[in-house]
Design a protein around this motif. Structure first.
Motif, PDB file in Angstrom:
ATOM      1  N   THR A 189      21.914  21.459 -50.579  1.00  0.00           N
ATOM      2  CA  THR A 189      22.484  20.279 -51.212  1.00  0.00           C
ATOM      3  C   THR A 189      23.929  20.152 -50.757  1.00  0.00           C
ATOM      4  N   VAL A 190      24.265  18.975 -50.200  1.00  0.00           N
ATOM      5  CA  VAL A 190      25.635  18.742 -49.770  1.00  0.00           C
ATOM      6  C   VAL A 190      26.340  17.935 -50.851  1.00  0.00           C
ATOM      7  N   HIS A 191      27.459  18.458 -51.333  1.00  0.00           N
ATOM      8  CA  HIS A 191      28.255  17.711 -52.313  1.00  0.00           C
ATOM      9  C   HIS A 191      29.263  16.879 -51.562  1.00  0.00           C
ATOM     10  N   ALA A 192      28.912  15.644 -51.226  1.00  0.00           N
ATOM     11  CA  ALA A 192      29.834  14.794 -50.465  1.00  0.00           C
ATOM     12  C   ALA A 192      30.990  14.352 -51.352  1.00  0.00           C
ATOM     13  N   LEU A 193      30.691  14.057 -52.616  1.00  0.00           N
ATOM     14  CA  LEU A 193      31.746  13.751 -53.591  1.00  0.00           C
ATOM     15  C   LEU A 193      31.478  14.594 -54.834  1.00  0.00           C
ATOM     16  N   GLY A 240      42.082  12.264 -45.161  1.00  0.00           N
ATOM     17  CA  GLY A 240      41.456  13.553 -45.389  1.00  0.00           C
ATOM     18  C   GLY A 240      40.773  14.037 -44.137  1.00  0.00           C
ATOM     19  N   PRO A 241      40.519  15.335 -44.089  1.00  0.00           N
ATOM     20  CA  PRO A 241      39.878  15.889 -42.896  1.00  0.00           C
ATOM     21  C   PRO A 241      38.449  15.379 -42.750  1.00  0.00           C
ATOM     22  N   SER A 242      37.916  15.595 -41.557  1.00  0.00           N
ATOM     23  CA  SER A 242      36.556  15.173 -41.282  1.00  0.00           C
ATOM     24  C   SER A 242      35.585  15.864 -42.232  1.00  0.00           C
ATOM     25  N   GLY A 243      34.664  15.113 -42.769  1.00  0.00           N
ATOM     26  CA  GLY A 243      33.668  15.691 -43.671  1.00  0.00           C
ATOM     27  C   GLY A 243      34.133  15.785 -45.105  1.00  0.00           C
ATOM     28  N   SER A 244      35.334  15.250 -45.408  1.00  0.00           N
ATOM     29  CA  SER A 244      35.847  15.379 -46.767  1.00  0.00           C
ATOM     30  C   SER A 244      35.242  14.343 -47.718  1.00  0.00           C
ATOM     31  N   GLY A 245      34.491  13.377 -47.163  1.00  0.00           N
ATOM     32  CA  GLY A 245      33.820  12.415 -48.043  1.00  0.00           C
ATOM     33  C   GLY A 245      34.429  11.030 -48.021  1.00  0.00           C
ATOM     34  N   LYS A 246      35.280  10.744 -47.040  1.00  0.00           N
ATOM     35  CA  LYS A 246      35.958   9.437 -46.990  1.00  0.00           C
ATOM     36  C   LYS A 246      34.951   8.295 -46.843  1.00  0.00           C
ATOM     37  N   SER A 247      34.058   8.463 -45.842  1.00  0.00           N
ATOM     38  CA  SER A 247      33.090   7.374 -45.605  1.00  0.00           C
ATOM     39  C   SER A 247      32.141   7.236 -46.784  1.00  0.00           C
ATOM     40  N   THR A 248      31.768   8.388 -47.359  1.00  0.00           N
ATOM     41  CA  THR A 248      30.876   8.340 -48.519  1.00  0.00           C
ATOM     42  C   THR A 248      31.529   7.560 -49.648  1.00  0.00           C
ATOM     43  N   HIS A 280      20.632  15.731 -50.170  1.00  0.00           N
ATOM     44  CA  HIS A 280      19.709  16.861 -50.049  1.00  0.00           C
ATOM     45  C   HIS A 280      19.233  16.950 -48.620  1.00  0.00           C
ATOM     46  N   MET A 281      19.492  18.100 -48.015  1.00  0.00           N
ATOM     47  CA  MET A 281      19.049  18.325 -46.639  1.00  0.00           C
ATOM     48  C   MET A 281      18.116  19.523 -46.671  1.00  0.00           C
ATOM     49  N   GLY A 282      16.831  19.266 -46.800  1.00  0.00           N
ATOM     50  CA  GLY A 282      15.895  20.381 -46.935  1.00  0.00           C
ATOM     51  C   GLY A 282      16.180  21.101 -48.237  1.00  0.00           C
TER      52      GLY A 282
HETATM   53  N1  LIG Z   1      23.181  10.740 -45.151  1.00  0.00           N
HETATM   54  C1  LIG Z   1      23.674  11.973 -45.270  1.00  0.00           C
HETATM   55  N2  LIG Z   1      22.838  13.022 -45.378  1.00  0.00           N
HETATM   56  C2  LIG Z   1      23.304  14.267 -45.522  1.00  0.00           C
HETATM   57  N3  LIG Z   1      24.587  14.565 -45.588  1.00  0.00           N
HETATM   58  C3  LIG Z   1      25.482  13.574 -45.491  1.00  0.00           C
HETATM   59  C4  LIG Z   1      25.077  12.234 -45.335  1.00  0.00           C
HETATM   60  N4  LIG Z   1      26.168  11.462 -45.292  1.00  0.00           N
HETATM   61  C5  LIG Z   1      27.218  12.293 -45.392  1.00  0.00           C
HETATM   62  N5  LIG Z   1      26.814  13.553 -45.499  1.00  0.00           N
HETATM   63  C6  LIG Z   1      27.676  14.696 -45.672  1.00  0.00           C
HETATM   64  O1  LIG Z   1      28.631  14.397 -46.658  1.00  0.00           O
HETATM   65  C7  LIG Z   1      29.883  14.904 -46.279  1.00  0.00           C
HETATM   66  C8  LIG Z   1      30.908  13.800 -46.261  1.00  0.00           C
HETATM   67  O2  LIG Z   1      30.623  12.923 -45.196  1.00  0.00           O
HETATM   68  P1  LIG Z   1      31.492  11.656 -44.836  1.00  0.00           P
HETATM   69  O3  LIG Z   1      30.804  10.905 -43.779  1.00  0.00           O
HETATM   70  O4  LIG Z   1      31.818  10.953 -46.076  1.00  0.00           O
HETATM   71  O5  LIG Z   1      32.806  12.347 -44.240  1.00  0.00           O
HETATM   72  P2  LIG Z   1      34.085  11.639 -43.645  1.00  0.00           P
HETATM   73  O6  LIG Z   1      35.223  12.082 -44.510  1.00  0.00           O
HETATM   74  O7  LIG Z   1      33.903  10.200 -43.490  1.00  0.00           O
HETATM   75  O8  LIG Z   1      34.221  12.346 -42.239  1.00  0.00           O
HETATM   76  P3  LIG Z   1      34.703  11.698 -40.850  1.00  0.00           P
HETATM   77  O9  LIG Z   1      36.198  11.690 -40.901  1.00  0.00           O
HETATM   78  O10 LIG Z   1      34.212  12.668 -39.834  1.00  0.00           O
HETATM   79  O11 LIG Z   1      34.123  10.360 -40.729  1.00  0.00           O
HETATM   80  C9  LIG Z   1      29.708  15.587 -44.940  1.00  0.00           C
HETATM   81  O12 LIG Z   1      29.596  16.956 -45.138  1.00  0.00           O
HETATM   82  C10 LIG Z   1      28.421  15.011 -44.405  1.00  0.00           C
HETATM   83  O13 LIG Z   1      27.751  15.968 -43.641  1.00  0.00           O
END
Ligand SMILES: Nc1ncnc2c1ncn2[C@@H]1O[C@H](COP(=O)(O)OP(=O)(O)OP(=O)(O)O)[C@@H](O)[C@H]1O
Ligand SMILES: [Mg+2]
Lengths: 251, 419
Positions: free
Chosen positions: A38-42, A59-67, A33-35
């Motif tokens: 709502t971001v659906h990371a997964l 996957g592309p940047s922001g696709s949720g890999k790190s999450t 939740h950002m204000g």
């Molecule tokens: N702590 C957080 N608060 C708000 N949004 C988040 C947070 N962490 C991740 N996100 C959002 O969740 C989504 C997935 O992020 P994530 O870091 O998993 O991407 P990623 O696939 O690892 O990207 P990258 O390749 O750039 O590292 C993104 O849109 C990011 O903005």
């Protein structure tokens, strides 16, 4: 009990049989939740990883890999869905229980190495053993072995700023290995290294895999992903594809 | 077992990290420790002064004796309605004799003995030497039963000298020292305000009473001799020793009854004397002591609070700077407790260093003060060192707790992302 996974055309069951199940996540979502937004990371990820698999998450940047990686590594808990690690339900665990799992079952390797800057390689590698309550002598011995294993037997008393990037990442790998975890998780381990050094680190992972370790590597480089035996592609918080890659030539 | 071992390893690791951290930020750590040093110096010095003053009070009070009553015309404290006292008949030497007789005739009396005491200021001379402001007093040979002061040499006058009102005297330590440097005064004749008097004894050093009056500037002679030299028209004081210290209340009642008989008072008549005791001094001193304690406490806690704020601030900075490190540690298995301990120990370590330096500085100041003002009743003890160290450890724990708690609650993912 866990319901059987829903049929998913994007996830063909073409994998060869493996050892016991280590990671079993079903329908996992993660919302931020950002204000007002709502971001659906997964958005509902289902994934099984068996012992001695070698997996690349792409996957592309922001696709949720790190999450996803943080979730697998018990650093984060899902908003909804189930996660069983080695048969234990971790989605409802307390902070300190998760810390114990991370300590004993999971070895992390980060893009930015994340070593303690003022400590020697040896002490950095000892740290997980300190948190595990291993006595000093045994600790030192095991840390030495782990450093030998990654080819840094001659750099035990160097501090991170006295090591090259590749050497630092090797220390980090030794630290991840030292407690004999069930799984090694690496989030873009080569992201801060030049391609040659990155290749060397990937060869290290290959060796660890050959020796029976279970490895998951996050990357967006095809070259890096080619080291793995299975590739999972994410897009917008969903698994787009999950398939066995071409077996690389034997080393 | 394993949990204990782990706690131990975590603790040693925390001390190691704390030490490395302090060494890596020497200037910052020293500046922070400075606040604690000042606080600890204030605490220890204040405590040294207070315990010294308290000890002085105690010593002075014990000079009065906790088993002695003083029968006077006037109460020591609180005689506002002086007209009630001014017309009282003086207390006389023979009141002591009569009182002793009554005590002897009383079976199971709680009282032991009464001696009269008359005193006045005088100057004492020997040869060319002369000391002023000496307190001369006369008493009986039975004074030996009340006073337990040691003699450097010689003795108190005996009953024969007492009854014969012989001009003999015992000198206080400082008087003897001033008139007879490096030699014995025994057998010499001094003059007390012009009256010759043979020295038969010298008292050991006793010290001052509340810094007002020195027991070492006195001279004791038989009451008969005193009476011949100076007269006892202004009256005397009776010192009455009690047999059992634990029955002071009952003894006082007995003494008042006996004194009324001595003075021939009728039933219903108000006492025409007052029984004073050490307790009265204590009652006067306690509020003074309390104010000194309270003021000391306020001043020292202020300075410690300033030190504590510095520690809290530096711990917040340290947590902020090392957020990413906290994330890494959590990722490899550090629990909340581990992180909490790490930062608490860091805060406590700076405080311990500050405490050790502070106690050292306070000790140096203390030595300096004692060298300059030997009579200042300050004290430095093991207890003081313990208090100083406890205060510094507590400062560390209390001021480090909030930032350390915050660090331990950090979400590992958020901490790892922190740049
Ligand atoms: N702590 C957080 N608060 C708000 N949004 C988040 C947070 N962490 C991740 N996100 C959002 O969740 C989504 C997935 O992020 P994530 O870091 O998993 O991407 P990623 O696939 O690892 O990207 P990258 O390749 O750039 O590292 C993104 O849109 C990011 O903005
Ligand atoms: Mg990422």
């Amino acid at each position: 009990m866990i319901p059987p996974p829903p049929p998913d055309p994007a996830t063909p069951r073409t994998l060869r049989p493996h050892g016991p199940l280590v990671i079993d996540i079903r329908n996992v979502t993660k919302l931020y939740h950002m204000g007002d937004e709502t971001v659906h990371a997964l958005r509902g990820v289902t994934l099984q990883v068996h012992r001695n698999e070698y997996l690349a998450i792409m996957g592309p940047s922001g696709s949720g890999k790190s999450t996803l990686m943080n979730m697998l590594g018990c650093l984060d808990t899902p908003t909804s869905g189930h996660y069983e690690f080695n048969g234990k339900d971790v989605s409802s665990m307390e902070d300190d229980e998760l810390a114990a799992i991370r300590n004993r079952e999971i070895g992390f390797v980060f893009q930015t190495f994340n070593l303690l800057p003022r400590s020697t390689s040896l002490h950095n590698v000892e740290l997980p053993l300190i948190y595990a309550g291993v006595p000093p002598n045994e600790r030192r011995e095991r840390a030495r072995q782990a450093l030998d294993h990654v080819g840094l037997g001659d750099r035990m008393l160097h501090k991170p700023n006295e090591l090259s990037g590749g050497q630092r990442q090797r220390v980090a790998v030794a630290r991840a290995l030292v407690n004999h975890p069930s799984i090694i998780l690496a989030d873009e381990p080569t992201g801060n290294l030049d391609s040659k050094t990155g290749e060397e680190i990937m060869y290290l992972f290959d060796t660890l895999y050959e020796q029976g370790n279970t490895i998951i590597v996050v990357t967006h480089e095809e070259d890096i992903a080619r080291h793995a035996r299975r590739a999972v592609r994410l897009r917008d918080g969903l698994i787009e594809s999950d398939r066995v890659t071409v077996e690389p030539a034997a080393v | 077992m394993n949990a204990l071992a782990r706690l131990f390893y975590e603790l040693t690791e925390s001390f190691r990290i704390a030490w490395a951290q302090i060494r890596a930020n020497k200037t910052r750590s020293m500046l922070t420790a400075l606040g604690v040093i000042i606080g600890i110096v204030a605490v220890t010095l204040m405590y040294a002064a207070i315990s010294g003053i308290d000890r002085g009070f105690q010593n002075s009070l014990s000079m009065l004796g906790n088993d002695v009553f003083y029968v006077d015309k006037w109460p020591w404290f609180g005689a506002e309605d002086w007209w009630n006292y001014i017309n009282r008949p003086a207390i006389e030497v023979r009141d002591a004799e009569r009182l002793n007789r009554i005590v002897e005739d009383t079976p199971k009396s709680l009282l032991d003995v009464a001696v009269p005491r008359a005193g006045r200021g005088c100057s004492v001379k020997f040869g060319d030497g002369r000391v002023d402001g000496i307190f001369a007093f006369g008493t009986t040979a039975e004074y030996a039963r009340i006073s337990n002061v040691d003699f450097v040499e010689g003795r108190l006058f005996n009953e024969i000298e007492d009854n014969g009102a012989r001009a003999v005297c015992v000198l206080g330590f400082d008087v003897a020292e001033a008139l007879f440097p490096h030699r014995s005064p025994l057998g010499e004749t001094v003059t007390v305000d012009g009256h010759p008097c043979i020295v038969i004894g010298v008292y050991a050093k006793q010290g001052e009473f509340l810094g007002l009056f020195s027991f070492d500037n006195q001279l004791v002679m038989p009451i008969g001799a005193f009476s011949k030299m100076f007269g006892t028209r202004r009256g005397v004081e009776l010192q009455v020793k009690v047999k059992d210290q634990t029955q002071m209340g009952a003894a006082k009642d007995e003494l008042i009854g006996a004194m009324r008989r001595v003075r021939g008072q009728l039933p219903g008549e108000r006492d025409n004397f007052t029984v004073n005791e050490q307790q009265a001094f204590k009652a006067q001193l306690d509020p003074v002591k309390f104010s000194i304690f309270a003021a000391g406490l306020i001043v020292t806690s202020m300075s410690l609070i300033v030190g504590a704020i510095g520690i809290m601030n530096i711990t917040f900075v340290s947590v902020k700077e090392r957020t990413k490190e906290i994330g890494s540690r959590k990722a490899i298995g550090a629990r909340r407790r581990t992180i909490l301990l790490q930062f608490l120990i860091e805060a406590v370590s700076i405080c311990i260093i500050g405490g050790i330096i502070g106690i050292g500085v306070a000790y140096a100041v203390f030595l300096g003060v004692r060298y300059q003002m030997p009579s200042f009743p300050a004290e430095f003890s093991v207890v003081l060192v313990l208090i100083g160290m406890t205060a510094s450890v507590l400062t560390g724990v209390l001021s480090g707790f909030i930032p350390a708690w915050g660090a331990s609650r950090l979400d590992p993912v958020v901490a790892l992302r922190y740049e």
